[in-house]
Design a protein around this motif. Sequence first.
Motif, mmCIF file in Angstrom:
data_model
loop_
_atom_site.group_PDB
_atom_site.id
_atom_site.type_symbol
_atom_site.label_atom_id
_atom_site.label_comp_id
_atom_site.label_asym_id
_atom_site.label_seq_id
_atom_site.Cartn_x
_atom_site.Cartn_y
_atom_site.Cartn_z
ATOM 1 N N ASP A 1 -56.143 -94.275 -206.961
ATOM 2 C CA ASP A 1 -55.582 -94.794 -205.713
ATOM 3 C C ASP A 1 -56.447 -95.861 -205.061
ATOM 4 O OD1 ASP A 1 -57.717 -93.330 -204.797
ATOM 5 O OD2 ASP A 1 -56.531 -91.914 -203.608
ATOM 6 N N ALA A 2 -57.371 -96.445 -205.832
ATOM 7 C CA ALA A 2 -58.208 -97.567 -205.411
ATOM 8 C C ALA A 2 -59.272 -97.200 -204.387
ATOM 9 C CB ALA A 2 -57.356 -98.732 -204.874
ATOM 10 N N ASP A 3 -59.456 -95.935 -204.082
ATOM 11 C CA ASP A 3 -60.535 -95.543 -203.185
ATOM 12 C C ASP A 3 -61.876 -95.573 -203.907
ATOM 13 O OD1 ASP A 3 -61.490 -94.538 -200.610
ATOM 14 O OD2 ASP A 3 -61.924 -92.690 -201.691
ATOM 15 N N HIS A 4 -61.854 -95.363 -205.217
ATOM 16 C CA HIS A 4 -63.082 -95.355 -206.014
ATOM 17 C C HIS A 4 -63.227 -96.715 -206.682
ATOM 18 C CE1 HIS A 4 -62.473 -90.700 -206.409
ATOM 19 N NE2 HIS A 4 -62.767 -91.090 -205.185
ATOM 20 N N GLN A 5 -64.028 -97.575 -206.093
ATOM 21 C CA GLN A 5 -64.096 -98.951 -206.547
ATOM 22 C C GLN A 5 -65.041 -99.108 -207.735
ATOM 23 O OE1 GLN A 5 -64.840 -101.685 -203.336
ATOM 24 N NE2 GLN A 5 -63.265 -100.784 -202.031
ATOM 25 N N PRO A 6 -64.622 -99.869 -208.749
ATOM 26 C CA PRO A 6 -65.501 -100.102 -209.898
ATOM 27 C C PRO A 6 -66.844 -100.717 -209.525
ATOM 28 C CG PRO A 6 -63.250 -100.763 -210.407
ATOM 29 C CD PRO A 6 -63.277 -100.445 -208.947
ATOM 30 N N ALA B 1 -70.891 -90.702 -203.015
ATOM 31 C CA ALA B 1 -70.720 -90.076 -201.708
ATOM 32 C C ALA B 1 -70.165 -91.072 -200.691
ATOM 33 C CB ALA B 1 -72.055 -89.515 -201.213
ATOM 34 N N ARG B 2 -69.298 -90.570 -199.816
ATOM 35 C CA ARG B 2 -68.715 -91.386 -198.761
ATOM 36 C C ARG B 2 -69.637 -91.400 -197.545
ATOM 37 N NH1 ARG B 2 -63.586 -87.551 -199.532
ATOM 38 N NH2 ARG B 2 -65.392 -86.177 -199.742
ATOM 39 N N SER B 3 -69.707 -92.562 -196.879
ATOM 40 C CA SER B 3 -70.499 -92.628 -195.651
ATOM 41 C C SER B 3 -69.847 -91.815 -194.547
ATOM 42 C CB SER B 3 -70.672 -94.074 -195.205
ATOM 43 O OG SER B 3 -69.414 -94.675 -194.947
ATOM 44 N N SER B 4 -68.532 -91.635 -194.624
ATOM 45 C CA SER B 4 -67.784 -90.831 -193.657
ATOM 46 C C SER B 4 -66.670 -90.114 -194.387
ATOM 47 C CB SER B 4 -67.196 -91.725 -192.561
ATOM 48 O OG SER B 4 -66.229 -91.016 -191.786
ATOM 49 N N ARG B 5 -66.517 -88.827 -194.100
ATOM 50 C CA ARG B 5 -65.352 -88.126 -194.625
ATOM 51 C C ARG B 5 -64.121 -88.397 -193.773
ATOM 52 N NH1 ARG B 5 -69.724 -84.648 -195.666
ATOM 53 N NH2 ARG B 5 -69.684 -83.463 -197.624
ATOM 54 N N ALA B 6 -64.312 -88.574 -192.476
ATOM 55 C CA ALA B 6 -63.183 -88.699 -191.557
ATOM 56 C C ALA B 6 -62.479 -90.042 -191.676
ATOM 57 C CB ALA B 6 -63.650 -88.489 -190.120
ATOM 58 N N ARG B 7 -63.242 -91.134 -191.877
ATOM 59 C CA ARG B 7 -62.616 -92.456 -191.856
ATOM 60 C C ARG B 7 -61.551 -92.611 -192.946
ATOM 61 N NH1 ARG B 7 -63.508 -95.453 -187.270
ATOM 62 N NH2 ARG B 7 -62.541 -97.098 -188.500
ATOM 63 N N SER C 1 -65.426 -96.655 -199.369
ATOM 64 C CA SER C 1 -64.158 -95.933 -199.410
ATOM 65 C C SER C 1 -63.204 -96.584 -198.413
ATOM 66 C CB SER C 1 -64.349 -94.448 -199.088
ATOM 67 O OG SER C 1 -64.948 -94.278 -197.822
ATOM 68 N N TRP C 2 -61.933 -96.272 -198.565
ATOM 69 C CA TRP C 2 -60.919 -96.808 -197.665
ATOM 70 C C TRP C 2 -61.201 -96.426 -196.210
ATOM 71 C CZ3 TRP C 2 -57.002 -100.129 -198.455
ATOM 72 C CH2 TRP C 2 -56.490 -100.297 -199.744
ATOM 73 N N ASP C 3 -60.892 -97.314 -195.306
ATOM 74 C CA ASP C 3 -60.822 -96.961 -193.894
ATOM 75 C C ASP C 3 -59.370 -96.562 -193.635
ATOM 76 O OD1 ASP C 3 -61.196 -96.541 -191.252
ATOM 77 O OD2 ASP C 3 -61.760 -98.584 -190.736
ATOM 78 N N SER C 4 -59.075 -95.283 -193.856
ATOM 79 C CA SER C 4 -57.730 -94.705 -193.838
ATOM 80 C C SER C 4 -57.011 -95.012 -195.143
ATOM 81 C CB SER C 4 -56.889 -95.225 -192.666
ATOM 82 O OG SER C 4 -55.639 -94.583 -192.646
ATOM 83 N N GLN C 5 -56.945 -94.007 -196.007
ATOM 84 C CA GLN C 5 -56.329 -94.174 -197.316
ATOM 85 C C GLN C 5 -54.834 -94.445 -197.191
ATOM 86 O OE1 GLN C 5 -57.581 -90.437 -199.126
ATOM 87 N NE2 GLN C 5 -59.007 -91.514 -200.454
ATOM 88 N N PRO C 6 -54.313 -95.413 -197.961
ATOM 89 C CA PRO C 6 -52.886 -95.721 -197.864
ATOM 90 C C PRO C 6 -51.986 -94.730 -198.600
ATOM 91 C CG PRO C 6 -53.935 -97.151 -199.461
ATOM 92 C CD PRO C 6 -55.032 -96.343 -198.838
ATOM 93 N N ALA C 7 -52.552 -93.937 -199.512
ATOM 94 C CA ALA C 7 -51.743 -92.986 -200.277
ATOM 95 C C ALA C 7 -52.571 -91.741 -200.548
ATOM 96 C CB ALA C 7 -51.290 -93.607 -201.601
ATOM 97 N N THR C 8 -51.974 -90.565 -200.345
ATOM 98 C CA THR C 8 -52.668 -89.306 -200.615
ATOM 99 C C THR C 8 -51.640 -88.212 -200.874
ATOM 100 O OG1 THR C 8 -54.189 -87.634 -199.729
ATOM 101 C CG2 THR C 8 -52.799 -88.795 -198.143
#
Length: 347
Positions: A118-123, A150-156, A259-266
Amino acid sequence: MEGWAPQRELGRDTAVIIPVYFTASVRDEMIRQLLWMTLADLPDLVPARQIWLVVDGDARSAGIARITLSQLAASGARGIQLLDNAENRGKFGVMRQGMRAVLAAQPQVRYLTVMDGDADHQPAALPQLLRSSRSMAEAYGHERVIAIGARSSRARPMGWVRGELEALLDGLTADALAYALAREGRAFDTTQCLPGRVPDLSSGYKVYLREMASLLFDGPEPSTGCLSPWDYWHYGPETVTIVEAVLAGGVFGEVLRPSWDSQPATSFGEFSVVRMYGALLGWAWERLGIPLEVAATHYDVRRAGMALATAPEGESLLRALRADALARLAGAGDAAVPLPRATLRFI
């Protein structure tokens, strides 16, 4: 620096496994865009034949993936592998399938990477994860190693409530591991983790060295414990693998990644939150032999510091999750689930 390997060398030794599943609410054009963002740069880092897409019973996404692979092949990135499952196996199930395929077909691969589609994990983050894996193997003298993006924020990226629940799950998993290892005279080693925070065990962007991947994914059929098979294969890819890795003498470390600032798909909204997190907590406690009273205390300590508990809806959710997880640990026995501990009225 001695031991520094260029990316082209690391890439030759790397395979990437990408589970692919999108809910019906995600538009076709969004799926195309997310898969393209996931895949377009990867063949510059890893040989195309060592990239494996594993579709989890999602015919629509499989069709879009084939179109995307055709476009990549036309630009020179030929040979990306596609495993298309007719039935939904759960993310853990298709991760296992992809890992086994790589282990069997590509014996030269040392680094087995899992990325979401879903493009959250960038190459772009992959080279640092690979170098960190290599460094940990050198430092510890073995290859039972996992590097976590690791993500800098889980919430974002995921929203505040899910971020709070993942931090709770990861913190309690770490507490349970520390308790279980201490009883064996072993220390829970988080030396390689980012300081001052709960390790991001639930991040799905991970690199497994080959020995670790073989231990976790290429063994006999696992015992699912208090989980149903469906729950195990759908909910378990991160918590289960970390627990089993540490029990097998493995180590893990963290590298910050974007990571995404608010994932577009989940697909998160498809699951019952209480059931999913309760199942994982109950499984971890059972697998690690945590006494019921200890598990309850660990939960109450973590919950006491959570901002989520200051909202009535959040407090209700945390109570329901506590009851579900501890009931799973108690099982069919006669032990009563301990009541939550009272807290001081003033802070």
